[in-house]
Design a protein around this motif. Structure first.
Motif: not given
Length: 228
Positions: A155-170
Motif C-alpha cells: 500500500x505504500x513505500x518509503x525511498x531515500x531515507x523517508x524523503x520520498x513517500x508514496x501511498x495508495x491509501x488515503x
C-alpha cells in the motif's frame, strides 16, 4: 516551509492536507493541472505533494503529464521531500522504475492496513484507511514497504531515507471531500470482494476523524528532516 500540491481533477482535492499545513504554520500553493495551470518550478517550494486523480490517466496520460513527470523526476534527483497519494504515488513509483499495473482486486471504501515490520514510518501496527484505486505498484529499488491490505499487499513505500513517500491509501480524506467521488461514480449496490457500497462507506463517520491523527503522524515524520 512552502509546499506545492499538484491536483489532477475536481474530485481529488487536498482535503485535510491543507488544514494540517495551515495548522503547522506552513504555506502552500495548489496547482490545478487539469484546469490548464502550469506545473511549478522546483525552486519555488520546499516540498511537493502529488495528489490522487482519475485512474484513466494511467492508461491515457493527459497532455500536461510530460511536464509533471519531469518535475517529479527533478524532485527525485534533488533533496526536497516528495509525497504521492493514489495516482501521485503510482506516478512516483513509475518514475522510480516500478511496475504499475491493474491490481487483482480494486479497492473502494474502508480497509485494514497492516504496517510492514520494516516500515520506517511510525504508524500503528494495524489501522483502517480509505481506498479508491484499481492500480497497484511494485516496490521500487532501494525502497522500504510501508504496509499492505488484504487486496493490495503493498500500500505504500518509503525511498531515500523517508524523503520520498508514496501511498495508495488515503489518510487525508474527510466526509465532505469524498462526496464528489460518490456523486460522480456509482458504486455497486451490493458489497463485492473489496468494493464497498456507499452505505458501507458512510456507516461510521468517526472513521474519518480517526484519519486526522494518522495523517499528522505521517506528515510530521515526512517533513521533519527538512524542517531541521
Amino acid at each position: 516551509m512552502h509546499i506545492h500540491l499538484l491536483q489532477h481533477g475536481p474530485d481529488h482535492g487536498p482535503a485535510r492536507l491543507t488544514d494540517w499545513l495551515t495548522s503547522m504554520g506552513h504555506s502552500f500553493t495548489i496547482f490545478h493541472l487539469y484546469d490548464q495551470e502550469l506545473t511549478p518550478s522546483v525552486s519555488d517550494s520546499d516540498a511537493l505533494i502529488v495528489l490522487d486523480g482519475p485512474d484513466r490517466f494511467i492508461e491515457q496520460p493527459p497532455a500536461w503529464f510530460k511536464a509533471e513527470n519531469k518535475l517529479i523526476n527533478r524532485y527525485l534527483d534533488g533533496q526536497k521531500p516528495l509525497l504521492g497519494i493514489g495516482l501521485g504515488a503510482l506516478w512516483i513509483a513509475d518514475a522510480l522504475g516500478s511496475v504499475v499495473a491493474l491490481g487483482t482486486y480494486p479497492e473502494t471504501g474502508w480497509h485494514t492496513i497492516h504496517l510492514a515490520p520494516e516500515s520506517p514510518i511510525d504508524l500503528p501496527e494495524q489501522f483502517d484507511a480509505f481506498m479508491w484505486h484499481r492500480y497497484v505498484f511494485s516496490l521500487p529499488d532501494d525502497a522500504l514497504p510501508c504496509g499492505g491490505s488484504e487486496a493490495a499487499p503493498l500500500q505504500g513505500f518509503s525511498w531515500d531515507a523517508g524523503r520520498v513517500v508514496g501511498l495508495l491509501c488515503h489518510l487525508e480524506v474527510t466526509q465532505q471531500s469524498i462526496e464528489p467521488l460518490l456523486a460522480r461514480h456509482s458504486l455497486e449496490a451490493e458489497r463485492r470482494d473489496f468494493l464497498q457500497t456507499e452505505a458501507d462507506i458512510r456507516q461510521s463517520p468517526k472513521r474519518f476523524d480517526a484519519l486526522a491523527a494518522l495523517l499528522d503522524r505521517l506528515l510530521s515524520q515526512w517533513l521533519r528532516p527538512a524542517s531541521l
